[in-house]
Design a protein around this motif. Structure first.
Motif, PDB file in Angstrom:
ATOM      1  N   THR A 272     -47.665 -49.207  51.733  1.00  0.00           N
ATOM      2  CA  THR A 272     -48.989 -49.096  51.123  1.00  0.00           C
ATOM      3  C   THR A 272     -49.272 -47.636  50.794  1.00  0.00           C
ATOM      4  O   THR A 272     -49.066 -46.750  51.632  1.00  0.00           O
ATOM      5  CB  THR A 272     -50.062 -49.657  52.066  1.00  0.00           C
ATOM      6  OG1 THR A 272     -49.699 -50.992  52.454  1.00  0.00           O
ATOM      7  CG2 THR A 272     -51.421 -49.678  51.403  1.00  0.00           C
ATOM      8  N   ARG A 273     -49.763 -47.385  49.593  1.00  0.00           N
ATOM      9  CA  ARG A 273     -50.036 -46.027  49.143  1.00  0.00           C
ATOM     10  C   ARG A 273     -51.451 -45.947  48.577  1.00  0.00           C
ATOM     11  O   ARG A 273     -52.041 -46.945  48.154  1.00  0.00           O
ATOM     12  CB  ARG A 273     -49.028 -45.593  48.063  1.00  0.00           C
ATOM     13  CG  ARG A 273     -47.576 -45.570  48.511  1.00  0.00           C
ATOM     14  CD  ARG A 273     -47.325 -44.445  49.513  1.00  0.00           C
ATOM     15  NE  ARG A 273     -45.914 -44.309  49.833  1.00  0.00           N
ATOM     16  CZ  ARG A 273     -45.335 -44.911  50.865  1.00  0.00           C
ATOM     17  NH1 ARG A 273     -46.067 -45.720  51.634  1.00  0.00           N
ATOM     18  NH2 ARG A 273     -44.062 -44.724  51.119  1.00  0.00           N
ATOM     19  N   VAL A 274     -51.991 -44.705  48.568  1.00  0.00           N
ATOM     20  CA  VAL A 274     -53.269 -44.400  47.933  1.00  0.00           C
ATOM     21  C   VAL A 274     -53.054 -43.194  47.032  1.00  0.00           C
ATOM     22  O   VAL A 274     -52.432 -42.199  47.447  1.00  0.00           O
ATOM     23  CB  VAL A 274     -54.368 -44.109  48.981  1.00  0.00           C
ATOM     24  CG1 VAL A 274     -55.623 -43.575  48.309  1.00  0.00           C
ATOM     25  CG2 VAL A 274     -54.699 -45.374  49.758  1.00  0.00           C
ATOM     26  N   ALA A 275     -53.547 -43.272  45.798  1.00  0.00           N
ATOM     27  CA  ALA A 275     -53.427 -42.152  44.848  1.00  0.00           C
ATOM     28  C   ALA A 275     -54.546 -41.145  45.137  1.00  0.00           C
ATOM     29  O   ALA A 275     -55.733 -41.469  45.019  1.00  0.00           O
ATOM     30  CB  ALA A 275     -53.522 -42.655  43.418  1.00  0.00           C
ATOM     31  N   VAL A 276     -54.162 -39.905  45.531  1.00  0.00           N
ATOM     32  CA  VAL A 276     -55.115 -38.872  45.922  1.00  0.00           C
ATOM     33  C   VAL A 276     -55.072 -37.729  44.901  1.00  0.00           C
ATOM     34  O   VAL A 276     -53.992 -37.273  44.492  1.00  0.00           O
ATOM     35  CB  VAL A 276     -54.791 -38.344  47.332  1.00  0.00           C
ATOM     36  CG1 VAL A 276     -55.794 -37.248  47.726  1.00  0.00           C
ATOM     37  CG2 VAL A 276     -54.816 -39.486  48.337  1.00  0.00           C
ATOM     38  N   ILE A 277     -56.252 -37.277  44.461  1.00  0.00           N
ATOM     39  CA  ILE A 277     -56.360 -36.178  43.497  1.00  0.00           C
ATOM     40  C   ILE A 277     -56.646 -34.888  44.249  1.00  0.00           C
ATOM     41  O   ILE A 277     -57.579 -34.832  45.057  1.00  0.00           O
ATOM     42  CB  ILE A 277     -57.494 -36.457  42.478  1.00  0.00           C
ATOM     43  CG1 ILE A 277     -57.263 -37.806  41.782  1.00  0.00           C
ATOM     44  CG2 ILE A 277     -57.603 -35.345  41.461  1.00  0.00           C
ATOM     45  CD1 ILE A 277     -58.393 -38.229  40.880  1.00  0.00           C
ATOM     46  N   ASP A 278     -55.827 -33.860  43.988  1.00  0.00           N
ATOM     47  CA  ASP A 278     -56.043 -32.585  44.678  1.00  0.00           C
ATOM     48  C   ASP A 278     -57.013 -31.716  43.879  1.00  0.00           C
ATOM     49  O   ASP A 278     -57.564 -32.130  42.848  1.00  0.00           O
ATOM     50  CB  ASP A 278     -54.715 -31.876  44.922  1.00  0.00           C
ATOM     51  CG  ASP A 278     -53.970 -31.572  43.617  1.00  0.00           C
ATOM     52  OD1 ASP A 278     -54.614 -31.613  42.552  1.00  0.00           O
ATOM     53  OD2 ASP A 278     -52.759 -31.302  43.693  1.00  0.00           O
ATOM     54  N   VAL A 283     -52.378 -35.760  40.739  1.00  0.00           N
ATOM     55  CA  VAL A 283     -52.393 -37.015  41.500  1.00  0.00           C
ATOM     56  C   VAL A 283     -51.106 -37.120  42.311  1.00  0.00           C
ATOM     57  O   VAL A 283     -50.019 -36.901  41.788  1.00  0.00           O
ATOM     58  CB  VAL A 283     -52.532 -38.223  40.569  1.00  0.00           C
ATOM     59  CG1 VAL A 283     -52.495 -39.529  41.368  1.00  0.00           C
ATOM     60  CG2 VAL A 283     -53.827 -38.144  39.773  1.00  0.00           C
ATOM     61  N   ALA A 284     -51.261 -37.451  43.601  1.00  0.00           N
ATOM     62  CA  ALA A 284     -50.098 -37.669  44.474  1.00  0.00           C
ATOM     63  C   ALA A 284     -50.341 -38.930  45.288  1.00  0.00           C
ATOM     64  O   ALA A 284     -51.484 -39.258  45.647  1.00  0.00           O
ATOM     65  CB  ALA A 284     -49.895 -36.465  45.397  1.00  0.00           C
ATOM     66  N   LEU A 285     -49.244 -39.633  45.558  1.00  0.00           N
ATOM     67  CA  LEU A 285     -49.347 -40.863  46.350  1.00  0.00           C
ATOM     68  C   LEU A 285     -49.189 -40.537  47.835  1.00  0.00           C
ATOM     69  O   LEU A 285     -48.229 -39.866  48.226  1.00  0.00           O
ATOM     70  CB  LEU A 285     -48.288 -41.872  45.912  1.00  0.00           C
ATOM     71  CG  LEU A 285     -48.396 -42.371  44.460  1.00  0.00           C
ATOM     72  CD1 LEU A 285     -47.318 -43.400  44.171  1.00  0.00           C
ATOM     73  CD2 LEU A 285     -49.780 -42.956  44.199  1.00  0.00           C
ATOM     74  N   HIS A 286     -50.117 -41.033  48.645  1.00  0.00           N
ATOM     75  CA  HIS A 286     -50.080 -40.804  50.087  1.00  0.00           C
ATOM     76  C   HIS A 286     -49.903 -42.144  50.797  1.00  0.00           C
ATOM     77  O   HIS A 286     -50.571 -43.132  50.474  1.00  0.00           O
ATOM     78  CB  HIS A 286     -51.374 -40.135  50.558  1.00  0.00           C
ATOM     79  CG  HIS A 286     -51.484 -38.690  50.164  1.00  0.00           C
ATOM     80  ND1 HIS A 286     -51.477 -37.665  51.079  1.00  0.00           N
ATOM     81  CD2 HIS A 286     -51.584 -38.097  48.937  1.00  0.00           C
ATOM     82  CE1 HIS A 286     -51.582 -36.502  50.440  1.00  0.00           C
ATOM     83  NE2 HIS A 286     -51.656 -36.745  49.136  1.00  0.00           N
ATOM     84  N   ALA A 287     -49.003 -42.135  51.775  1.00  0.00           N
ATOM     85  CA  ALA A 287     -48.803 -43.340  52.596  1.00  0.00           C
ATOM     86  C   ALA A 287     -49.975 -43.491  53.565  1.00  0.00           C
ATOM     87  O   ALA A 287     -50.456 -42.515  54.142  1.00  0.00           O
ATOM     88  CB  ALA A 287     -47.489 -43.239  53.368  1.00  0.00           C
ATOM     89  N   VAL A 288     -50.449 -44.713  53.744  1.00  0.00           N
ATOM     90  CA  VAL A 288     -51.579 -44.981  54.636  1.00  0.00           C
ATOM     91  C   VAL A 288     -51.250 -46.178  55.518  1.00  0.00           C
ATOM     92  O   VAL A 288     -50.412 -47.021  55.177  1.00  0.00           O
ATOM     93  CB  VAL A 288     -52.881 -45.251  53.857  1.00  0.00           C
ATOM     94  CG1 VAL A 288     -53.352 -44.004  53.115  1.00  0.00           C
ATOM     95  CG2 VAL A 288     -52.701 -46.412  52.900  1.00  0.00           C
ATOM     96  N   THR A 289     -51.922 -46.228  56.644  1.00  0.00           N
ATOM     97  CA  THR A 289     -51.839 -47.377  57.549  1.00  0.00           C
ATOM     98  C   THR A 289     -53.195 -48.077  57.540  1.00  0.00           C
ATOM     99  O   THR A 289     -54.228 -47.431  57.712  1.00  0.00           O
ATOM    100  CB  THR A 289     -51.496 -46.935  58.982  1.00  0.00           C
ATOM    101  OG1 THR A 289     -50.236 -46.263  58.955  1.00  0.00           O
ATOM    102  CG2 THR A 289     -51.421 -48.134  59.920  1.00  0.00           C
TER     103      THR A 289
END
Length: 300
Positions: A272-278, A283-289
């Motif tokens: 599962t990933r979330v697209a995060v804007i810096d 935009v970078a994809l971050h792994a989430v639990t």
């Protein structure tokens, strides 16, 4: 290249107080079936369902003729043994006087003294047997072991009662009451002993009742994936009745996780990933639990 427009959302702190409503049934803080220790017939019962009783108050009286006869016989045996002791004492006194004049032998005197010791032992045994039977006879009065309310009566006048343990009455202590609820595993670690809970009853919407968590099972039931929690509920005016169905509003401690909209999640083969804007707009994809899911949002 053509510009691609996206919709953004700001993650929110998931640590917002929430309340979980759980069903439960009220029980007396102490609830016990009252049985008879003596066998006999019910002569009368002084309390019926709904009666409030004090500790030690008589609930019913049994008629135990066989036990009464045993007590009378034990008293007669005790009196007979006491007279034997008195006779043995006077006999020893006379023989000691005769021994002082050397009229009887020391052997004869020792035999009289031994007879006195044996008579005293028999008297002690008779006293113990009489006390045992009198204790059993006192059980013909069925009394309340604690203060409470009679919620069930299973006997009537003339019923034959034995010592098999069949309950004559069901006695409940109605202040305080207690209620057990099963908290789902996802909320179990947020329950704290001593926290206040709101208890509501459909028939008493005009009143709010407040209880406190007194103890938890401390383990998850493998069959239901829930943890049992006990809530103590004051009931000084008797407004709540044991056995009633209630709803327990359990406030949970805030979570330290972040909450994002459900449609922000990207489910991919690597997880599962979330697209995060810096700060630079990249935009970078971050792994989430994933944590608790409330429908429109989910903790990550």
């Amino acid at each position: 290249h053509a510009a691609i427009y996206v919709k953004t959302a700001t993650p929110q702190a998931a640590g917002v107080a929430r309340t979980v409503a759980l069903p439960g049934t009220l029980q007396g803080a102490v609830q016990a079936p009252i049985a008879a220790r003596a066998a006999g017939y019910v002569r009368r019962f002084d309390k019926d369902i709904g009666s409030r009783v004090a500790k030690g108050e008589v609930l019913a009286e049994l008629e135990v003729p066989e036990l009464d006869q045993q007590v009378s016989q034990a008293r007669a045996v005790r009196d007979q043994t006491a007279s034997t002791v008195a006779l043995a004492q006077s006999t020893v006194a006379r023989w000691e006087a005769l021994r002082g004049k050397d009229v009887v032998s020391q052997q004869d005197l020792d035999e009289r003294r031994a007879a006195l010791v044996q008579a005293r032992a028999n008297l002690a045994a008779a006293d113990a047997n009489l006390a045992r039977l009198e204790q059993l006879e006192s059980f013909k009065n069925v009394t309340a072991p604690f203060a409470g309310i009679v919620t069930k009566r299973n006997v009537d006048v003339g019923d034959l009662i034995d010592t098999s343990g069949k309950p004559l009455f069901l006695l409940s202590q109605t202040d305080p009451l207690r209620v057990y609820v099963n908290v789902p595993q996802s909320y179990a670690n947020l329950v704290r002993i001593g926290q206040a809970v709101a208890v509501t009853q459909a028939e008493r919407r005009d009143r709010a009742f407040t209880g406190r968590v007194t103890r938890t099972a401390g383990a998850i039931d493998a069959a239901t994936r829930t943890m049992q929690v006990e809530v103590s509920l004051p009931n000084k005016d008797g407004a709540l009745l044991p056995g009633a169905y209630v709803q327990v509003g359990l406030p949970l401690a805030p979570s330290t996780a972040l909450s994002v909209p459900t449609n922000a999640l990207l489910f991919r083969g690597e997880g599962t990933r979330v697209a995060v804007i810096d700060a630079q707009g990249k935009v970078a994809l971050h792994a989430v639990t994933l944590g608790r899911n409330s429908g429109t949002s989910v903790e990550v």
